[in-house]
Scaffold this motif. Structure first.
Motif, PDB file in Angstrom:
ATOM      1  N   ARG A  78       0.835  -1.202   0.000  1.00  0.00           N
ATOM      2  CA  ARG A  78       0.000   0.000   0.000  1.00  0.00           C
ATOM      3  C   ARG A  78       0.879   1.265   0.000  1.00  0.00           C
ATOM      4  NH1 ARG A  78       0.024  -2.109   5.096  1.00  0.00           N
ATOM      5  NH2 ARG A  78       0.166  -0.681   6.895  1.00  0.00           N
ATOM      6  N   PRO A  79       0.416   2.297  -0.664  1.00  0.00           N
ATOM      7  CA  PRO A  79       1.231   3.508  -0.835  1.00  0.00           C
ATOM      8  C   PRO A  79       1.301   4.361   0.443  1.00  0.00           C
ATOM      9  CG  PRO A  79      -0.905   3.794  -1.872  1.00  0.00           C
ATOM     10  CD  PRO A  79      -0.855   2.354  -1.439  1.00  0.00           C
ATOM     11  N   LEU A  80       2.331   5.178   0.494  1.00  0.00           N
ATOM     12  CA  LEU A  80       2.548   6.120   1.586  1.00  0.00           C
ATOM     13  C   LEU A  80       1.699   7.368   1.341  1.00  0.00           C
ATOM     14  CD1 LEU A  80       4.343   6.633   4.141  1.00  0.00           C
ATOM     15  CD2 LEU A  80       6.015   7.673   2.588  1.00  0.00           C
ATOM     16  N   GLU A  81       1.048   7.876   2.413  1.00  0.00           N
ATOM     17  CA  GLU A  81       0.173   9.032   2.247  1.00  0.00           C
ATOM     18  C   GLU A  81       0.794  10.334   2.761  1.00  0.00           C
ATOM     19  OE1 GLU A  81      -3.630   8.174   3.965  1.00  0.00           O
ATOM     20  OE2 GLU A  81      -4.285   7.092   2.158  1.00  0.00           O
ATOM     21  N   TRP A  82       1.456  10.298   3.906  1.00  0.00           N
ATOM     22  CA  TRP A  82       2.067  11.522   4.417  1.00  0.00           C
ATOM     23  C   TRP A  82       3.204  11.200   5.374  1.00  0.00           C
ATOM     24  CZ3 TRP A  82       1.842  11.690   9.656  1.00  0.00           C
ATOM     25  CH2 TRP A  82       0.744  11.148  10.327  1.00  0.00           C
ATOM     26  N   VAL A  83       4.063  12.232   5.567  1.00  0.00           N
ATOM     27  CA  VAL A  83       5.189  12.139   6.498  1.00  0.00           C
ATOM     28  C   VAL A  83       5.227  13.435   7.297  1.00  0.00           C
ATOM     29  CG1 VAL A  83       7.719  12.066   6.693  1.00  0.00           C
ATOM     30  CG2 VAL A  83       6.553  10.616   5.011  1.00  0.00           C
ATOM     31  N   ARG A  84       5.542  13.317   8.589  1.00  0.00           N
ATOM     32  CA  ARG A  84       5.678  14.511   9.419  1.00  0.00           C
ATOM     33  C   ARG A  84       6.791  14.311  10.450  1.00  0.00           C
ATOM     34  NH1 ARG A  84       0.333  16.773  11.741  1.00  0.00           N
ATOM     35  NH2 ARG A  84       0.375  14.850  12.979  1.00  0.00           N
ATOM     36  N   VAL A  85       7.560  15.369  10.684  1.00  0.00           N
ATOM     37  CA  VAL A  85       8.657  15.310  11.635  1.00  0.00           C
ATOM     38  C   VAL A  85       8.123  15.061  13.043  1.00  0.00           C
ATOM     39  CG1 VAL A  85       8.634  17.815  11.991  1.00  0.00           C
ATOM     40  CG2 VAL A  85      10.706  16.517  12.502  1.00  0.00           C
ATOM     41  N   GLN A  86       8.878  14.284  13.806  1.00  0.00           N
ATOM     42  CA  GLN A  86       8.533  14.051  15.198  1.00  0.00           C
ATOM     43  C   GLN A  86       9.599  14.617  16.138  1.00  0.00           C
ATOM     44  OE1 GLN A  86       8.015   9.879  16.401  1.00  0.00           O
ATOM     45  NE2 GLN A  86       6.189  10.519  17.541  1.00  0.00           N
ATOM     46  N   ASP A  87      10.871  14.439  15.775  1.00  0.00           N
ATOM     47  CA  ASP A  87      11.968  14.969  16.581  1.00  0.00           C
ATOM     48  C   ASP A  87      12.974  15.621  15.635  1.00  0.00           C
ATOM     49  OD1 ASP A  87      14.533  15.149  17.986  1.00  0.00           O
ATOM     50  OD2 ASP A  87      13.568  13.993  19.581  1.00  0.00           O
ATOM     51  N   MET A  88      13.060  16.958  15.709  1.00  0.00           N
ATOM     52  CA  MET A  88      13.893  17.706  14.767  1.00  0.00           C
ATOM     53  C   MET A  88      15.366  17.311  14.899  1.00  0.00           C
ATOM     54  SD  MET A  88      13.981  21.841  14.168  1.00  0.00           S
ATOM     55  CE  MET A  88      14.408  22.204  15.883  1.00  0.00           C
ATOM     56  N   GLY A  89      15.852  17.150  16.118  1.00  0.00           N
ATOM     57  CA  GLY A  89      17.261  16.803  16.320  1.00  0.00           C
ATOM     58  C   GLY A  89      17.603  15.437  15.769  1.00  0.00           C
ATOM     59  N   VAL A  90      16.730  14.456  16.010  1.00  0.00           N
ATOM     60  CA  VAL A  90      16.974  13.105  15.498  1.00  0.00           C
ATOM     61  C   VAL A  90      16.915  13.103  13.977  1.00  0.00           C
ATOM     62  CG1 VAL A  90      16.128  10.729  15.476  1.00  0.00           C
ATOM     63  CG2 VAL A  90      16.095  12.038  17.605  1.00  0.00           C
ATOM     64  N   LEU A  91      15.972  13.852  13.422  1.00  0.00           N
ATOM     65  CA  LEU A  91      15.855  13.914  11.964  1.00  0.00           C
ATOM     66  C   LEU A  91      17.104  14.530  11.348  1.00  0.00           C
ATOM     67  CD1 LEU A  91      14.322  13.538   9.358  1.00  0.00           C
ATOM     68  CD2 LEU A  91      13.070  15.658   9.824  1.00  0.00           C
ATOM     69  N   ALA A  92      17.610  15.613  11.936  1.00  0.00           N
ATOM     70  CA  ALA A  92      18.833  16.238  11.431  1.00  0.00           C
ATOM     71  C   ALA A  92      20.001  15.266  11.495  1.00  0.00           C
ATOM     72  CB  ALA A  92      19.150  17.494  12.237  1.00  0.00           C
ATOM     73  N   GLU A  93      20.088  14.504  12.574  1.00  0.00           N
ATOM     74  CA  GLU A  93      21.160  13.521  12.711  1.00  0.00           C
ATOM     75  C   GLU A  93      21.047  12.446  11.646  1.00  0.00           C
ATOM     76  OE1 GLU A  93      22.866  10.342  16.040  1.00  0.00           O
ATOM     77  OE2 GLU A  93      21.246  11.730  16.559  1.00  0.00           O
ATOM     78  N   LEU A  94      19.823  12.008  11.387  1.00  0.00           N
ATOM     79  CA  LEU A  94      19.612  10.990  10.359  1.00  0.00           C
ATOM     80  C   LEU A  94      20.045  11.508   8.988  1.00  0.00           C
ATOM     81  CD1 LEU A  94      16.501   8.726  10.037  1.00  0.00           C
ATOM     82  CD2 LEU A  94      17.349   9.912   8.029  1.00  0.00           C
ATOM     83  N   LEU A  95      19.771  12.789   8.719  1.00  0.00           N
ATOM     84  CA  LEU A  95      20.135  13.380   7.431  1.00  0.00           C
ATOM     85  C   LEU A  95      21.615  13.746   7.362  1.00  0.00           C
ATOM     86  CD1 LEU A  95      17.043  15.693   6.899  1.00  0.00           C
ATOM     87  CD2 LEU A  95      17.679  13.750   5.464  1.00  0.00           C
ATOM     88  N   GLY A  96      22.287  13.715   8.497  1.00  0.00           N
ATOM     89  CA  GLY A  96      23.711  14.057   8.513  1.00  0.00           C
ATOM     90  C   GLY A  96      23.955  15.547   8.405  1.00  0.00           C
ATOM     91  N   VAL A  97      23.009  16.351   8.905  1.00  0.00           N
ATOM     92  CA  VAL A  97      23.162  17.798   8.862  1.00  0.00           C
ATOM     93  C   VAL A  97      22.959  18.363  10.265  1.00  0.00           C
ATOM     94  CG1 VAL A  97      22.359  17.948   6.481  1.00  0.00           C
ATOM     95  CG2 VAL A  97      20.711  18.208   8.341  1.00  0.00           C
ATOM     96  N   ALA A  98      23.400  19.582  10.456  1.00  0.00           N
ATOM     97  CA  ALA A  98      23.175  20.278  11.718  1.00  0.00           C
ATOM     98  C   ALA A  98      21.920  21.127  11.591  1.00  0.00           C
ATOM     99  CB  ALA A  98      24.366  21.154  12.071  1.00  0.00           C
TER     100      ALA A  98
END
Length: 399
Positions: A78-98
């Motif tokens: 089944r397809p993906l409908e939406w995405v939303r950030v939950q933790d900005m710091g963890v997301l930045a770490e996952l992306l490898g950016v500050a």
């Protein structure tokens, strides 16, 4: 983990939304990235690429970086409908950016020693805090702003002096061309701040006294130059050039003095003046440098009774030069008049933006030229204007 291009784009969009939400202070969660639309980046991917991205989305969910929702129908595929950030710091770490906050904290700490010593630097930091870039530069560029502050600090020890820009650049940074790459930063810090229209490189550097090589001050007219050292000298026709700071004074009685922005026009004016005894013409070399200003003040200090004119391009640079002359170069009590810088009012010239027109009007007001009236959104190069010089009558009135 190397993210799929669409996953990377969606997660970066969410990080930006989270940072904007943090800056605004508005309550609630950031807006979702809606992927249901067939025009979204999600549906531009192949089936296999979407499935590969699904695994990466699930991994981000397990790390607590985001939340997401899949369609109710479609089974395991089944397809993906939406995405939303939950933790900005963890997301930045996952992306490898500050995060912007992390970089801003580093920038504020790194620039702390210059804040208060360099005009507008705090405004730059405040703009970064609002997620605004200044001349295209974000907080990760803070070291270049520190270097620009170092340049301005070095120039404070050499007032009224012109310095070869590549010499100073080598002395400060062991790179002869480095300072020329700091024009945007120097423009903001030494000019009218982050909201002003950018000046051209030469205008910025000249105003600071950072020149390609020191230049003479070129003078046309009748009279005698008095020097700090050595014998005085009559001004030969059609003109003569001297090291600006060598001038101590001038003996002569011109009824008018004209500064001219461009070299071609200066030559033509000097030729037109050959048969005249009543005027003194000085070439500014574009935006006057500190050494030029020092020489011009020595040259004209005793000429308070003469009428002073400036003739330059009818554009933002030309009016900025006039404003600078009025603010730092004229004898006390002297009024600066425009010469042939009103011609665009009749509709002659090259169209420009309304923003540039407004900046031209502001610079003209700084020059004291409210008499020019409401300038239209037109510019006119000085070389496109036929040469003329004041007559005895016009030397006492505005053209």
């Amino acid at each position: 983990m190397i993210l799929c291009s669409w996953v990377d784009a969606v997660l970066r969009e969410q990080l930006l939304r989270a940072e904007r939400k943090s800056v605004s202070g508005a309550p609630g969660a950031p807006q979702k990235s809606n992927l249901k639309s067939t025009s979204s980046i999600y549906w531009s991917q192949s089936f296999d690429e979407r499935q590969r991205g699904h695994e990466q989305i699930r991994a981000a969910i397990r790390r607590g970086a985001i939340e997401a929702k899949w369609a109710e129908q479609g089974g395991e595929e089944r397809p993906l409908e939406w995405v939303r950030v939950q933790d900005m710091g963890v997301l930045a770490e996952l992306l490898g950016v500050a995060t912007n906050l992390t970089v801003l904290t580093e920038a504020t700490t790194g620039l702390a020693g210059w804040i208060g010593r360099c005009p507008h630097l705090q405004d730059v930091i405040n703009a970064w805090a609002r997620l605004r870039r200044v001349r295209g530069l974000g907080p990760d560029s803070w070291r270049t702003w520190s270097d620009a502050s170092m340049v301005l600090n070095a120039l404070k020890s050499t007032p009224d002096t012109d310095i070869p820009v590549r010499v100073l650049s080598t002395q400060l940074f062991t790179d002869s061309k480095y300072i020329e790459g700091l024009t945007a930063q120097l423009d903001v810090l030494s000019g009218n701040g982050i909201s002003a229209i950018a000046r051209k490189r030469r205008e910025v550097l000249n105003a600071l006294g950072l020149v390609k090589q020191p230049m003479p001050i070129l003078i046309a007219g009748k009279g005698r130059i008095i020097f700090e050292d050595g014998p005085s000298c009559d001004i030969p026709r059609p003109y003569v050039g001297f090291e600006p700071r060598s001038i101590r004074g001038y003996l002569g009685t011109p009824s008018w003095v004209m500064t001219v922005e461009n070299l071609t026009t200066f030559h033509l004016v000097a030729q037109a003046l050959k048969a005249r005894q009543d005027g003194l013409v000085v070439f500014t070399g574009g935006m006057p440098s500190p050494a030029w200003v020092s020489g011009f003040r020595s040259l004209t200090a005793a000429l308070q009774t003469a009428t002073f004119y400036h003739w330059g391009d009818v554009d933002l640079g030309g009016f900025r030069i006039a404003a600078h002359l009025r603010e730092v170069a004229l004898p006390a009590g002297v009024v600066l008049h425009p010469w042939l810088m009103h011609l665009t009012i009749s509709g002659v010239g090259k169209p420009t933006s309304d923003g540039t027109r407004d900046a031209m009007r502001a610079a003209a007001a700084r020059a004291g030229w409210e008499s020019i009236g409401e300038l239209p959104a037109l510019t006119l190069e000085q070389e496109n204007t036929p040469v003329s010089i004041p007559t005895e009558l016009s030397a006492k009135t505005d053209p």
